[in-house]
Every structure is written in structure tokens, then in C-alpha cells.
Design a protein around this motif. Structure first.
Motif, PDB file in Angstrom:
ATOM      1  N   ASN A 157       0.830  -1.220   0.000  1.00 35.87           N
ATOM      2  CA  ASN A 157       0.000   0.000   0.000  1.00 35.87           C
ATOM      3  C   ASN A 157       0.861   1.266   0.000  1.00 35.87           C
ATOM      4  OD1 ASN A 157       0.760  -0.436   2.716  1.00 35.87           O
ATOM      5  ND2 ASN A 157      -0.853   0.954   3.388  1.00 35.87           N
ATOM      6  N   VAL A 230      -4.911   9.516   6.163  1.00 35.03           N
ATOM      7  CA  VAL A 230      -4.145  10.596   5.524  1.00 35.03           C
ATOM      8  C   VAL A 230      -4.984  11.245   4.422  1.00 35.03           C
ATOM      9  CG1 VAL A 230      -2.079  11.129   4.162  1.00 35.03           C
ATOM     10  CG2 VAL A 230      -1.928   9.515   6.053  1.00 35.03           C
ATOM     11  N   PHE A 231      -5.630  10.421   3.635  1.00 35.10           N
ATOM     12  CA  PHE A 231      -6.442  10.909   2.512  1.00 35.10           C
ATOM     13  C   PHE A 231      -7.507  11.891   3.010  1.00 35.10           C
ATOM     14  CE2 PHE A 231      -9.551  10.925  -0.809  1.00 35.10           C
ATOM     15  CZ  PHE A 231      -8.886  10.619  -1.979  1.00 35.10           C
ATOM     16  N   ARG A 267      -6.441  11.248  -7.204  1.00 33.43           N
ATOM     17  CA  ARG A 267      -7.808  11.449  -6.690  1.00 33.43           C
ATOM     18  C   ARG A 267      -7.888  12.659  -5.766  1.00 33.43           C
ATOM     19  NH1 ARG A 267      -8.192   6.243  -3.858  1.00 33.43           N
ATOM     20  NH2 ARG A 267     -10.103   6.980  -2.907  1.00 33.43           N
TER      21      ARG A 267
HETATM   22  N1  ACO Z   1      -2.293  -3.516  -4.852  1.00 36.69           N
HETATM   23  C1  ACO Z   1      -3.415  -4.235  -4.710  1.00 36.69           C
HETATM   24  N2  ACO Z   1      -4.190  -4.163  -3.605  1.00 36.69           N
HETATM   25  C2  ACO Z   1      -3.789  -3.355  -2.612  1.00 36.69           C
HETATM   26  C3  ACO Z   1      -2.607  -2.579  -2.701  1.00 36.69           C
HETATM   27  C4  ACO Z   1      -1.836  -2.697  -3.871  1.00 36.69           C
HETATM   28  N3  ACO Z   1      -0.708  -2.001  -4.056  1.00 36.69           N
HETATM   29  N4  ACO Z   1      -2.475  -1.871  -1.562  1.00 36.69           N
HETATM   30  C5  ACO Z   1      -3.517  -2.169  -0.787  1.00 36.69           C
HETATM   31  N5  ACO Z   1      -4.319  -3.069  -1.406  1.00 36.69           N
HETATM   32  C6  ACO Z   1      -5.577  -3.651  -0.923  1.00 36.69           C
HETATM   33  C7  ACO Z   1      -5.671  -3.650   0.589  1.00 36.69           C
HETATM   34  O1  ACO Z   1      -5.046  -4.783   1.130  1.00 36.69           O
HETATM   35  C8  ACO Z   1      -7.163  -3.649   0.803  1.00 36.69           C
HETATM   36  O2  ACO Z   1      -7.657  -4.956   0.620  1.00 36.69           O
HETATM   37  P1  ACO Z   1      -8.846  -5.524   1.538  1.00 36.69           P
HETATM   38  O3  ACO Z   1     -10.034  -4.634   1.250  1.00 36.69           O
HETATM   39  O4  ACO Z   1      -9.025  -6.937   1.077  1.00 36.69           O
HETATM   40  O5  ACO Z   1      -8.383  -5.399   2.954  1.00 36.69           O
HETATM   41  C9  ACO Z   1      -7.701  -2.816  -0.347  1.00 36.69           C
HETATM   42  O6  ACO Z   1      -6.662  -2.828  -1.353  1.00 36.69           O
HETATM   43  C10 ACO Z   1      -8.019  -1.388   0.037  1.00 36.69           C
HETATM   44  O7  ACO Z   1      -6.890  -0.812   0.713  1.00 36.69           O
HETATM   45  P2  ACO Z   1      -6.912   0.661   1.279  1.00 36.69           P
HETATM   46  O8  ACO Z   1      -5.612   0.934   1.945  1.00 36.69           O
HETATM   47  O9  ACO Z   1      -8.174   0.851   2.082  1.00 36.69           O
HETATM   48  O10 ACO Z   1      -7.041   1.505  -0.094  1.00 36.69           O
HETATM   49  P3  ACO Z   1      -7.342   3.018  -0.307  1.00 36.69           P
HETATM   50  O11 ACO Z   1      -8.509   3.156  -1.169  1.00 36.69           O
HETATM   51  O12 ACO Z   1      -7.327   3.793   0.972  1.00 36.69           O
HETATM   52  O13 ACO Z   1      -6.075   3.507  -1.157  1.00 36.69           O
HETATM   53  C11 ACO Z   1      -4.057   4.792  -0.855  1.00 36.69           C
HETATM   54  C12 ACO Z   1      -4.791   3.466  -0.572  1.00 36.69           C
HETATM   55  C13 ACO Z   1      -3.859   4.891  -2.352  1.00 36.69           C
HETATM   56  C14 ACO Z   1      -2.725   4.709  -0.148  1.00 36.69           C
HETATM   57  C15 ACO Z   1      -4.878   5.994  -0.367  1.00 36.69           C
HETATM   58  O14 ACO Z   1      -5.355   5.754   0.940  1.00 36.69           O
HETATM   59  C16 ACO Z   1      -4.128   7.293  -0.376  1.00 36.69           C
HETATM   60  O15 ACO Z   1      -3.728   7.803  -1.406  1.00 36.69           O
HETATM   61  N6  ACO Z   1      -3.932   7.948   0.782  1.00 36.69           N
HETATM   62  C17 ACO Z   1      -3.300   9.273   0.883  1.00 36.69           C
HETATM   63  C18 ACO Z   1      -1.845   9.278   0.537  1.00 36.69           C
HETATM   64  C19 ACO Z   1      -1.260  10.653   0.799  1.00 36.69           C
HETATM   65  O16 ACO Z   1      -1.865  11.671   0.537  1.00 36.69           O
HETATM   66  N7  ACO Z   1      -0.076  10.713   1.368  1.00 36.69           N
HETATM   67  C20 ACO Z   1       0.425  12.010   1.759  1.00 36.69           C
HETATM   68  C21 ACO Z   1       1.689  12.305   1.214  1.00 36.69           C
HETATM   69  S1  ACO Z   1       2.921  11.115   1.530  1.00 36.69           S
HETATM   70  C22 ACO Z   1       4.108  11.834   2.604  1.00 36.69           C
HETATM   71  O17 ACO Z   1       3.905  12.830   3.223  1.00 36.69           O
HETATM   72  C23 ACO Z   1       5.380  11.072   2.782  1.00 36.69           C
END
Ligand code: ACO
Length: 335
Positions: A157, A230-231, A267
Motif C-alpha cells: 500500500n 491521511v487521505f 484522486r
Molecule cells: N495492490 C493491490 N491491492 C492493494 C494494494 C496494492 N498495491 N495496496 C492495498 N491493497 C488492498 C488492501 O489490502 C485492501 O484490501 P482488503 O479490502 O481486502 O483489505 C484494499 O486494497 C483497500 O486498501 P486501502 O488501503 O483501504 O485503499 P485506499 O482506497 O485507501 O487507497 C491509498 C490506498 C492509495 C494509499 C490511499 O489511501 C491514499 O492515497 N492515501 C493518501 C496518501 C497521501 O496523501 N499521502 C500524503 C503524502 S505522503 C508523505 O507525506 C510522505
């Protein structure tokens, strides 16, 4: 009081392209999931055999920015280097740039504000220039994430999101009023520090503890991110800090010629675009090609937007970022 203006931009990304399908050799993931959730198609990861490092990439971006500013390295009188992935635990990257570029013994400051690092760096440079202390400041954002990401399904992730690269700007004193950096706005909320963090090795978790415990489930030395948490904070803080910047300058979203959001997730950028009613040509995104390059993302995007002639004299350009800390901020520029 003087004004400060961005007079040169440059960027460098490693040649080595890692597509979403390439990631499958290490983890259970797929192109569809990554593109749908993040917008990312590919990212650059340093080839370990190459000379590239956080500071070397910063130097490469800096050389372009200095040349485009019509200056030489000897005209620069201060360096600000933003990164969460320095070559060494200490010293930071700024002094390495001073050495690699063969600069005189000017000051070099490192900024540790992750995705907001470049915004904080521009704000610091702006203050130094406005007070008259320095005339030309080199501001760099550079990251080498690839070496420290967990290449397994457990870390997917986080690992699929991050890329390597560097961007740089030269900020110079300007006597023209109402042109250049109009204002900067910085915030933090440390109670969420652990939601997006890398805990060890650090003084909170030294290497000898990690070795002593020798726990195969210890992931403290990989980045951790509570993605959804975080999102949710990102979309609120992005909106707030852009509005704050516009209001401080008696501007509205209709005045924005180009918004360059930190490239964390397509997004998030699309949500902000919709919220402010901006057309596609008024928001610059390149996360599709580079992933999230943290402190480097805004200067890389700024440099590409400038190269593509999307920024013209007199334009209102808005930069905004949110990330680990939590920290967030915006910069309002009249180009
Ligand atoms: N490939 C396939 N499946 C995955 C992956 C992957 N790479 N990663 C996670 N999954 C799965 C998970 O295991 C989960 O499966 P489950 O439902 O069976 O448990 C499912 O996908 C959903 O996972 P989530 O973590 O809930 O996915 P989400 O829709 O939240 O997307 C993401 C994850 C892209 C990380 C999103 O939350 C995001 O972009 N967050 C904000 C990031 C951000 O703004 N960061 C700030 C800057 S970074 C910094 O400051 C260093």
C-alpha cells in the motif's frame, strides 16, 4: 523590504522506469488497482548501479535551475535542501550540494517536512530574500525512496506510490512590486505524526535494538502510512490552505492560472480541482509518470509546467502540499 521571485526551475529524474506491472515481481498488486486508486502508471527508481543519490539528483536539477536563472553557482548565496531521504542520517543534503557544485562556503540548511518540504523551503527562502539577507537562494527538493521501500505484499500500500527524483528552483531578489512570491502559509498538527512515519532507525529505535530483537515482523524501518486517514485529512487541509492563500491576497479561485498540488494521489488533486471549480488546463498533474516524489514533487511539476509553457509572466500560480507530520502549506505566486 525586497520581493522574491523564482528565476530558474529545473528537474532530474532517474532513467530507470518501473511500471505497475514491473512491481508484480515483488508483490501481489496490479495495474488496475494502482491506476484506479492513485492515478500512477509508472515511477522512476534509481538504478543502484548508477551514481544517483538524493544529493546527486539534487545537484543535477540545481544545475539546470541555476543556468535558466542566468546565473552561475558563484552567484548563489544560500542553499535550502528539502528531503526525507538524505544520503546520510547526518549531515544533510545541503552541504553535499555545496561540495558537489564546488561552491564557496555559503550556508546550507536542510528542511525535514516531507511532502510539504518544498513549500516550507520556499517560505524560508522568501523570508531571507525579503529581509535583504540573501540575494539568490538555491532551493532543492530531492528524494530517493526506492532503496527504503518494502518490496513485498506486506508493504504494497506504500511501496507502489513512491518514486525518486529531484526538482530545484533559484529564488532571487526582485525590486518589482507585486511580482514573485505574494505569500506563504504553513501549518502542522503533530498529534498525527505516527499516521505517516518511519520510526527506525532513529533515536527512538536505534539499530542495536532492531538487531537485538531480530524480529522478522518488525516493520519499523519501513515507511508506514494510514492511507485512508491521511487521505481524509489531505482533502480538508489542501482546501483550507489554498483558500487561506487566496484570501490573504484578495484573490478567488477564478484568479488561479495554474494550481500545482503536491502529487500524492490523482484522486486528491481531482477532488481539489472540482472543489475550486478549476478546468483541466488550470491544474498540473504528473503523478502518472513519477508517483509521489514527496519534497521533489512540486519542483519537478513546476519545472515541467514551465517547460511546457503553461506558466507565463503575470500568471497567478498556486502551490499546495499536505503530508507527514502532519504538515501542510501553500505558496501564492504572481509569476
Ligand atoms: N495492490 C493491490 N491491492 C492493494 C494494494 C496494492 N498495491 N495496496 C492495498 N491493497 C488492498 C488492501 O489490502 C485492501 O484490501 P482488503 O479490502 O481486502 O483489505 C484494499 O486494497 C483497500 O486498501 P486501502 O488501503 O483501504 O485503499 P485506499 O482506497 O485507501 O487507497 C491509498 C490506498 C492509495 C494509499 C490511499 O489511501 C491514499 O492515497 N492515501 C493518501 C496518501 C497521501 O496523501 N499521502 C500524503 C503524502 S505522503 C508523505 O507525506 C510522505
Amino acid at each position: 523590504m525586497y520581493n522574491s521571485k523564482i528565476t530558474g526551475v529545473g528537474h532530474y529524474v532517474p532513467e530507470n522506469i518501473i511500471t505497475n506491472n514491473d512491481l508484480k515481481q515483488w508483490m501481489d498488486t496490479n495495474d488496475e488497482w494502482i491506476q484506479e486508486r492513485t492515478g500512477i502508471k509508472e515511477r522512476r527508481w534509481i538504478d543502484p548501479q548508477s551514481e544517483d543519490s538524493t544529493s546527486i539528483m539534487g545537484v543535477k536539477a540545481a544545475k539546470i535551475a541555476i543556468e535558466r536563472a542566468g546565473l552561475t553557482k558563484d552567484d548563489i548565496d544560500f542553499i535550502i535542501f528539502a528531503t526525507l531521504s538524505p544520503d546520510m542520517y547526518f549531515p544533510g543534503g545541503g552541504v553535499r550540494v555545496q561540495d558537489y557544485l564546488g561552491m564557496p562556503t555559503i550556508g546550507a540548511l536542510d528542511i525535514r517536512n516531507q511532502c510539504s518540504g518544498f513549500i516550507y523551503a520556499v517560505s524560508v527562502a522568501d523570508q531571507f530574500i525579503k529581509t535583504g539577507m540573501y540575494k539568490n537562494i538555491l532551493v532543492i527538493g530531492s528524494e530517493n525512496h526506492s532503496g527504503g521501500l518494502e518490496r513485498s505484499t506486506r508493504g504494497r500500500n506504500v511501496t507502489v506510490i513512491f518514486g525518486d527524483g529531484a526538482g530545484a528552483v533559484v529564488m532571487s531578489r526582485s525590486s518589482k512590486k507585486d511580482i514573485g512570491i505574494l505569500s506563504t502559509h504553513l501549518h502542522s498538527e503533530g498529534k498525527h505524526a505516527k499516521e505517516l512515519s518511519l520510526i527506525g532507525p532513529s533515536t527512538g529505535r536505534w539499530v542495536d535494538t532492531i538487531i537485538k530483537e531480530n524480529d522478522p515482523n518488525d516493520v519499523s524501518y519501513y515507511p508506514y502510512m494510514n492511507g485512508q486517514f491521511v487521505f481524509k485529512h489531505a482533502i480538508v487541509r489542501f482546501s483550507e490552505v489554498i483558500t487561506e492563500g487566496l484570501q490573504a491576497n484578495n484573490l478567488t479561485s477564478e484568479d488561479i492560472d495554474l494550481l500545482i498540488p503536491h502529487q500524492a494521489n490523482l484522486r486528491i488533486a481531482q477532488f481539489i480541482q472540482k472543489k475550486f471549480g478549476l478546468s483541466d488546463d488550470k491544474v498540473f498533474n504528473n503523478i502518472m509518470k513519477y508517483g509521489n516524489t514527496t519534497a521533489a514533487s512540486i519542483p519537478i511539476a513546476l519545472s515541467e509546467a514551465w517547460e511546457q509553457r503553461k506558466i507565463n509572466d503575470g500568471d497567478i500560480v498556486v502551490l499546495a502540499a499536505f503530508g507527514s507530520g502532519f504538515t501542510w502549506g501553500s505558496v501564492i505566486i504572481k509569476w
